[in-house]
Design an enzyme around this catalytic site. Sequence first.
Site, short mmCIF file in Angstrom:
data_model
loop_
_atom_site.label_atom_id
_atom_site.label_comp_id
_atom_site.label_asym_id
_atom_site.label_seq_id
_atom_site.Cartn_x
_atom_site.Cartn_y
_atom_site.Cartn_z
CB VAL A 147 -0.95 0.03 1.16
CG1 VAL A 147 -0.22 0.32 2.55
CG2 VAL A 147 -2.00 1.05 1.01
CE1 TYR A 148 3.56 1.53 4.45
CE2 TYR A 148 5.64 0.71 4.15
CZ TYR A 148 4.71 0.75 5.06
OH TYR A 148 4.80 0.37 6.33
CB SER A 149 4.16 5.46 -2.62
OG SER A 149 4.40 6.59 -1.75
N GLY A 178 1.99 1.16 -4.27
CA GLY A 178 3.08 -0.01 -4.89
C GLY A 178 4.06 0.52 -5.29
#
Length: 326
Positions: A60-62, A64
């Site tokens: 979920v960070y940025s 993908g």
Amino acid sequence: MEYMKLGNTGLDVSRLCLGCMGFGEKGRWIHPWVLDEENSRPIIKKALELGINFFDTANVYSDGTSEEIVGRALKDFANRDEIVIATKVHGRMHKGPNGSGLSRKSIMSEIDKSLKRLETDYVDLYQIHRWDYDTPIEETMEALHDVIKAGKARYIGASAMFAWQFLKALHVAENNGWTRFISMQNHLNLIYREEEREMLPLCKAEKIGVIPYSPLAGGRLTRDTNETTHRSETDQIAKQKYDATSDADQLIVNQIAAIAELRGVSRVEIALAWLLQKEPVVAPIIGATKISHLENAVAALSTKLTAEEVALLEGPYIPHPVVGPQ
């Protein structure tokens, strides 16, 4: 650099883990302070040069793009057999049904997408990012076991949940002969110690390696209150975590500053040294966005606090509202 086994395994990880939430394509997630690929790569390269072999990200960070940046950098700079790549699953990755959570469908889909973005055949540690109240834990644990058996992950871990939930997951896995969690990524630092009540004793009893996030409380343990950064001004999640108790926490921040000044070291070293001596902590996850962040963190490995200093640091703590588990 020092290395330690992660939990009850033979896996060697550096005593500091580089958290990669701060790397990504700008505008793709909630944090405006993330570093783009050009500025992320020198941080990752320097971490490797300092002996850090443990890298933590999440799907979920940025959206993908953190995984993509980390995957390309590690492919260019590192020996895959020496490094430990950790990622996570749970957060919303697309709109509509089945866009998030820990169902079998989500896990089987997201592990393949993470591997593609990371440009690797397997991750070393696949973690559930949060507890999923809408999916039976039996379904989740069996799916994770199948991910392991398919060779797409070497170990599994968990993050940010209540101790009863973690124990239930361990029990379900043991009862069914499925793969157990080896690690717990939880919220722990000098101004948030609620995990000491139940989670840390549970992890110690079950030989689970603890890899805490927010070890410096989003930078609050490292500077005076009148000092600001782009992150401190824009990180709404950190504000939610710490603003409500900032007055009480300031007493602890003052103790960090005083001990650091007496020793002639950075506040980072004192805050991390406290965490590194806390059992069963293996590797705090540091969110470095500058080379100096890495260098100060590594220096903490040589900083050994006295019992008196630990008592001074811990003395002003008051109970806090639980932050992390949902």
